[in-house]
Design a protein around this motif. Structure first.
Motif, PDB file in Angstrom:
ATOM      1  N   VAL A 179     -51.856  15.576  17.820  1.00  0.00           N
ATOM      2  CA  VAL A 179     -51.940  15.828  16.376  1.00  0.00           C
ATOM      3  C   VAL A 179     -52.836  14.789  15.704  1.00  0.00           C
ATOM      4  N   SER A 180     -52.854  13.580  16.216  1.00  0.00           N
ATOM      5  CA  SER A 180     -53.645  12.508  15.611  1.00  0.00           C
ATOM      6  C   SER A 180     -55.126  12.838  15.557  1.00  0.00           C
ATOM      7  N   GLU A 181     -55.603  13.678  16.488  1.00  0.00           N
ATOM      8  CA  GLU A 181     -57.024  14.043  16.486  1.00  0.00           C
ATOM      9  C   GLU A 181     -57.352  15.061  15.399  1.00  0.00           C
ATOM     10  N   LEU A 182     -56.341  15.670  14.827  1.00  0.00           N
ATOM     11  CA  LEU A 182     -56.551  16.706  13.813  1.00  0.00           C
ATOM     12  C   LEU A 182     -56.295  16.200  12.400  1.00  0.00           C
ATOM     13  N   HIS A 184     -56.915  13.074   9.466  1.00  0.00           N
ATOM     14  CA  HIS A 184     -57.829  12.002   9.087  1.00  0.00           C
ATOM     15  C   HIS A 184     -57.242  10.650   9.496  1.00  0.00           C
ATOM     16  N   PRO A 185     -58.080   9.746  10.048  1.00  0.00           N
ATOM     17  CA  PRO A 185     -57.558   8.448  10.505  1.00  0.00           C
ATOM     18  C   PRO A 185     -56.768   7.693   9.451  1.00  0.00           C
ATOM     19  N   ASP A 186     -57.162   7.800   8.181  1.00  0.00           N
ATOM     20  CA  ASP A 186     -56.457   7.064   7.136  1.00  0.00           C
ATOM     21  C   ASP A 186     -55.034   7.585   6.902  1.00  0.00           C
ATOM     22  N   GLU A 190     -49.076   7.518   7.819  1.00  0.00           N
ATOM     23  CA  GLU A 190     -48.088   8.306   7.080  1.00  0.00           C
ATOM     24  C   GLU A 190     -47.432   9.354   7.980  1.00  0.00           C
ATOM     25  N   ILE A 191     -48.233  10.049   8.796  1.00  0.00           N
ATOM     26  CA  ILE A 191     -47.635  11.081   9.644  1.00  0.00           C
ATOM     27  C   ILE A 191     -46.758  10.450  10.720  1.00  0.00           C
ATOM     28  N   ARG A 192     -47.129   9.272  11.194  1.00  0.00           N
ATOM     29  CA  ARG A 192     -46.300   8.587  12.183  1.00  0.00           C
ATOM     30  C   ARG A 192     -44.957   8.175  11.564  1.00  0.00           C
ATOM     31  N   ALA A 193     -45.014   7.645  10.332  1.00  0.00           N
ATOM     32  CA  ALA A 193     -43.786   7.187   9.683  1.00  0.00           C
ATOM     33  C   ALA A 193     -42.889   8.348   9.266  1.00  0.00           C
ATOM     34  N   ARG A 208     -42.160  17.283   3.913  1.00  0.00           N
ATOM     35  CA  ARG A 208     -43.315  17.891   3.258  1.00  0.00           C
ATOM     36  C   ARG A 208     -44.276  16.775   2.859  1.00  0.00           C
ATOM     37  N   LEU A 209     -45.517  16.950   3.187  1.00  0.00           N
ATOM     38  CA  LEU A 209     -46.514  15.941   2.861  1.00  0.00           C
ATOM     39  C   LEU A 209     -47.888  16.591   2.774  1.00  0.00           C
ATOM     40  N   GLU A 210     -48.760  15.940   2.033  1.00  0.00           N
ATOM     41  CA  GLU A 210     -50.135  16.415   1.877  1.00  0.00           C
ATOM     42  C   GLU A 210     -51.050  15.433   2.588  1.00  0.00           C
ATOM     43  N   LEU A 211     -51.795  15.943   3.553  1.00  0.00           N
ATOM     44  CA  LEU A 211     -52.657  15.109   4.378  1.00  0.00           C
ATOM     45  C   LEU A 211     -54.043  15.709   4.471  1.00  0.00           C
TER      46      LEU A 211
END
Length: 434
Positions: A179-182, A184-186, A190-193, A208-211
């Motif tokens: 998933v990390s490749e899809l 944005h690095p910045d 947030e997605i990990r946490a 729910r989050l906006e990435l």
């Protein structure tokens, strides 16, 4: 060209602009007929008394109801309808407002439509968990929203065509990707946490989050994601169900609406609202010794230009004056606050010498005649300036202080400037260039 011909030509240009945006569900002739009707409604809304933005918003909503929902439709619509500002010059301000309302109506209806689709999807997925795999597969493959399935280690197990289209990769290439490749690095932290720490630790639920998502062509965009942890059951391992909605267009529309609300449509300069916001931001961050400068600019004899040559020439004069002034305020902020009034904001660090030097330069910038149409108009200005401590100040009171200096400068005659303290005690009244 008659009005009917002008409307038909503008509708034709609108149809040409949007006809290749994804799947347009009607013949070109029917599309042009639809857009002609919407254009007539928009123009009627612009001239209606009293003006009601809801009528323009309804036009935007009807674009969505006609299934013109490609992300490019709204941007191309804005470009195609831009000539309305000139065609309906007496209602220029209303045209800008109406186009903003059209975009708002489009966005609201698009979000409502997407919400209905998403609600239908979630309801259908609840049924699909108890139905045959083939039924779920039909829904999965044909859903309009992006859906992905990931294992708890963060690898893509499956993706539907909508998700593949969003990410710019075919489904087979998505399977097995981290998933990390899809993302944005910045947004990795947030997605990990939120997902791999919070959700997996809890053992159930939805986040729910906006990435930002990444594409191979580096275009990318924004999406809202609902990520649900489906617990292990019946020998099946736990997995993450990911449902996404592209929000790139909505964010762009919101940014444009925000820009329109904070900029003067005639000159493109920041307006009073943006000026006050900026001063408030400076006040919030100011140290005890920080000072700002404010210069209130009023054009001499501008009313005479309007009375002699008409408001159209007056508008074009203001549009020509703005870049002349802006050229000498590179390290400051120039705003148009109404009529023929401009304000220059000098952020910290600032002192009287800096404000005085720029103020003289601004008066000098208006000495040369300004070409407008086939005229060469001579204009001068009066400037009231203030240099004041900014910590714990009030933005509106600071503007009032500079405005008070403007009236003192005008009282001394045209082409003057005044520099005064925040308590409105004048320090100098000096003539501008002759």
């Amino acid at each position: 060209m008659t009005r009917e011909q002008a409307v038909a030509e503008l509708a034709r240009q609108w149809r040409t602009a949007v006809s290749d945006t994804g799947f347009v569900p009607m013949p070109q002739r029917d599309l042009e007929r639809l857009l002609t009707g919407l254009l007539e409604r928009l123009m009627a809304a612009i001239v209606a008394e009293p003006f009601d933005g809801a009528a323009a918003a309804a036009v935007g909503a009807d674009l969505v109801r006609a299934n013109l929902t490609d992300p490019r439709v709204m941007a191309r619509t804005s470009g195609a309808l831009a000539p309305l500002a000139e065609a309906m010059a007496p209602h220029r301000a209303r045209v800008v407002t109406a186009l903003g309302e059209l975009a708002r109506g489009y966005t609201v209806e698009l979000l409502a439509t997407r919400a209905r689709h998403q609600e239908m999807l979630h309801a259908a997925m609840a049924d699909a968990r108890q139905a045959a795999e083939v039924r779920f597969r039909v829904l999965f493959d044909n859903a309009a929203v992006a859906i992905g399935i990931c294992d708890t280690g963060g690898q893509v197990v499956d993706a539907n065509p909508a998700l593949a289209a969003m990410l710019g990769l075919p489904v087979p290439r998505l399977r097995g990707l981290p998933v990390s490749e899809l993302v944005h690095p910045d947004d990795h932290a947030e997605i990990r946490a939120r997902v791999f720490d919070e959700l997996l630790t809890t053992g159930s639920g939805t986040v729910r989050l906006e990435l930002r998502y990444a594409r191979p062509d580096r275009t990318g965009g924004w999406a809202e994601w609902a990520i649900t942890l489906v617990p292990a059951t019946g020998g099946r391992s736990a997995y993450l169900l990911v449902v996404g909605e592209d929000t790139t267009q909505r964010r762009a529309l919101q940014a444009e609406l925000s820009r329109q609300a904070r900029h003067d449509p005639l000159t493109g300069l920041p307006n009073r609202r943006r000026l006050v916001e900026t001063v408030a931001e400076i006040i919030a961050d100011a140290g005890p010794d920080d000072r700002i400068g404010l210069g209130f600019i009023d054009l001499d004899g501008f009313k005479g230009v309007n009375d002699t040559y008409g408001h159209g020439v007056g508008d074009r004069l203001l549009a020509a004056v703005a870049p002349r002034l802006a050229a000498h305020t590179a390290e400051a902020m120039l705003a148009r606050v109404g009529g023929d009034e401009f304000v220059v904001l000098f952020p910290p660090p600032c002192d009287a010498a800096r404000v005085a030097a720029v103020t003289r330069t601004l008066l000098d910038a208006l000495t040369e005649p300004i070409p407008v149409d086939d005229l060469k108009l001579t204009i001068s200005a009066c400037i009231g300036a203030v240099v004041t401590p900014v910590a714990d100040a009030d933005a509106e009171q600071l503007l009032d202080a500079a405005d008070a200096g403007l009236y003192r400068a005008k009282a001394a005659g045209p082409n003057r400037w005044v520099l005064h303290n925040h308590d409105i005690t004048a320090r100098a009244i000096l003539p501008g260039p002759r």
